[in-house]
Scaffold this motif. Sequence first.
Motif, PDB file in Angstrom:
ATOM      1  N   THR A  46     -69.148 -14.180  31.877  1.00 10.34           N
ATOM      2  CA  THR A  46     -68.656 -13.956  33.225  1.00 10.34           C
ATOM      3  C   THR A  46     -67.181 -14.311  33.328  1.00 10.34           C
ATOM      4  O   THR A  46     -66.406 -13.624  34.003  1.00 10.34           O
ATOM      5  N   GLY A  47     -66.759 -15.399  32.661  1.00  4.40           N
ATOM      6  CA  GLY A  47     -65.365 -15.802  32.717  1.00  4.40           C
ATOM      7  C   GLY A  47     -64.430 -14.715  32.217  1.00  4.40           C
ATOM      8  O   GLY A  47     -63.438 -14.382  32.863  1.00  4.40           O
ATOM      9  N   ALA A  48     -64.726 -14.152  31.061  1.00  9.25           N
ATOM     10  CA  ALA A  48     -63.850 -13.150  30.456  1.00  9.25           C
ATOM     11  C   ALA A  48     -63.940 -11.799  31.150  1.00  9.25           C
ATOM     12  O   ALA A  48     -62.928 -11.136  31.380  1.00  9.25           O
ATOM     13  N   PHE A  49     -65.142 -11.388  31.497  1.00  8.19           N
ATOM     14  CA  PHE A  49     -65.329 -10.050  32.043  1.00  8.19           C
ATOM     15  C   PHE A  49     -65.139  -9.984  33.562  1.00  8.19           C
ATOM     16  O   PHE A  49     -64.963  -8.908  34.116  1.00  8.19           O
ATOM     17  N   VAL A  50     -65.194 -11.127  34.251  1.00  2.12           N
ATOM     18  CA  VAL A  50     -65.148 -11.125  35.716  1.00  2.12           C
ATOM     19  C   VAL A  50     -64.025 -11.999  36.270  1.00  2.12           C
ATOM     20  O   VAL A  50     -63.162 -11.529  37.003  1.00  2.12           O
ATOM     21  N   SER A  51     -64.013 -13.294  35.918  1.00  2.67           N
ATOM     22  CA  SER A  51     -63.103 -14.216  36.598  1.00  2.67           C
ATOM     23  C   SER A  51     -61.638 -13.956  36.283  1.00  2.67           C
ATOM     24  O   SER A  51     -60.762 -14.284  37.084  1.00  2.67           O
ATOM     25  N   THR A  94     -64.950  -3.418  32.901  1.00  9.67           N
ATOM     26  CA  THR A  94     -65.300  -2.047  32.527  1.00  9.67           C
ATOM     27  C   THR A  94     -64.909  -1.031  33.593  1.00  9.67           C
ATOM     28  O   THR A  94     -64.790   0.161  33.302  1.00  9.67           O
ATOM     29  N   GLN A  95     -64.675  -1.490  34.825  1.00  8.41           N
ATOM     30  CA  GLN A  95     -64.266  -0.569  35.889  1.00  8.41           C
ATOM     31  C   GLN A  95     -62.904   0.062  35.608  1.00  8.41           C
ATOM     32  O   GLN A  95     -62.578   1.116  36.161  1.00  8.41           O
ATOM     33  N   LEU A  96     -62.104  -0.581  34.771  1.00  7.24           N
ATOM     34  CA  LEU A  96     -60.763  -0.084  34.477  1.00  7.24           C
ATOM     35  C   LEU A  96     -60.760   0.966  33.374  1.00  7.24           C
ATOM     36  O   LEU A  96     -59.759   1.647  33.178  1.00  7.24           O
ATOM     37  N   MET A  97     -61.873   1.121  32.661  1.00  6.33           N
ATOM     38  CA  MET A  97     -61.915   1.990  31.495  1.00  6.33           C
ATOM     39  C   MET A  97     -62.405   3.387  31.846  1.00  6.33           C
ATOM     40  O   MET A  97     -63.194   3.569  32.774  1.00  6.33           O
ATOM     41  N   PHE A 128     -69.302  -2.042  27.989  1.00 10.18           N
ATOM     42  CA  PHE A 128     -70.294  -2.168  29.053  1.00 10.18           C
ATOM     43  C   PHE A 128     -71.516  -2.953  28.570  1.00 10.18           C
ATOM     44  O   PHE A 128     -71.942  -3.931  29.199  1.00 10.18           O
ATOM     45  N   VAL A 129     -72.053  -2.550  27.421  1.00  9.26           N
ATOM     46  CA  VAL A 129     -73.231  -3.228  26.863  1.00  9.26           C
ATOM     47  C   VAL A 129     -72.876  -4.650  26.445  1.00  9.26           C
ATOM     48  O   VAL A 129     -73.638  -5.598  26.684  1.00  9.26           O
ATOM     49  N   GLY A 130     -71.694  -4.808  25.836  1.00 14.70           N
ATOM     50  CA  GLY A 130     -71.266  -6.132  25.431  1.00 14.70           C
ATOM     51  C   GLY A 130     -71.135  -7.085  26.604  1.00 14.70           C
ATOM     52  O   GLY A 130     -71.490  -8.263  26.514  1.00 14.70           O
TER      53      GLY A 130
END
Length: 413
Positions: free
Chosen positions: A25-30, A256-259, A269-271
């Motif tokens: 969550t930290g890397a992909f969201v925060s 992933t929203q930026l890709m 996305f899966v990662g």
Amino acid sequence: MTQQLVRSTSLTGAVILGLGSIIGTGAFVSVGFGYALAGEWLLYAIVLAAFIALCNGLSSAQLAAIHPVSGGTYEYGYKFLNHDLGFIAGWFFIAAKSASAAAAALASAWLVNQYLAWPEWAVVLLAVSFLIFITLLVLAGLRRSNQVNALLVGLAIAALLTFVVWSAQAPRSTASYSEDLAFNLKDFLAAAALLFVAYTGYGRIATMGEEVREPRRIIPRAIVLTMVVVSVLYLAVAWALLQRNPLYIGEDFILTQLMTPGLTRDFVFVGAILAMLGVTLNLLLGVSRVVLAMARRGDLPRSWANLNVTRTAAPKATMVTALVMIGIAALGGIRLAWTFSAFTVLIYYSITNLAALQVQHEQRFIGKIWSVLGLVGCISLAAMLDVNTVFVGLLVLVVGLAWHRYRFRSQRT
């Protein structure tokens, strides 16, 4: 005689558990939430958050090395401070990490639902389902969970590096989120507070003091190694995010929203999904160990401290922890859960630093200045968060202290 967990975790296992508790969550969201507040100052916010986390990590390592038991700062508070601060540490740890786990489960569910295209209410249902599945996995035993965690950590790192490479190769965005915004110190510090939470998985290592082999040697090394790896990854991801310069970061933002659509995006996305589920798994393990410690002392019902036959899991503590996480997830809101986690975990680590300052000189291997800087940093960042979050956090504190005082008086009469 109190039952003790088996010491089965090596340095490699401890680092993997630490990484698994952080990279998700930290890397992909925060990082996105931090960008929404700090804009082009994001890299500096990450450096500040990393520095404060390092100070706290050294304090945690100091305490865990001389008092290696399950429970982390909850136990340190009791041993080096007083029963009130010890209880507050445990109470806030449960609140903070349960909120982080709920945010991770919600983010995973939100991504899955993008493909399923179910109604919005299904996100909460999916998040609860994920939490139930992970609870069953944890109840199966730490060794099995650790093996799964190693795979999830590898996939998460690969997905993040894929995002960085894609961002470096894709045409740079000409838009700028913050080019017309002056530097705002409060927003910058609030961004650092949200990013700080993304580092605090190293505390998962400290809460495993009872399960790590040679804790005095392994715990400090595991914390430092984990911090180094995560800092490099976060700076790389932040740099990649700045290349995209998104104009808007929503409440449910994920990288992933930026890709653009394609196999690369699908892999990330899966990662992201698996990484955040891995974080949820490790948080469930970590929080359940604090519930276990609090139950042993009587701050929570003592029956919750019972272990299974092989002494590799605490079923009741794990199930109680899962119920708290499910309750928070049912409220919905990734950023709301993450912000609440930020306030409560900053107070938790303030107590960590206070406890570390009480360690006798002959037992120290870090200077007191690190704990002083960690304490000042935690309090400063906590004060910069949304006032409503601070109010709710203080309300949780009052309720917890009232319960503790009731239990304390009951046990003495």
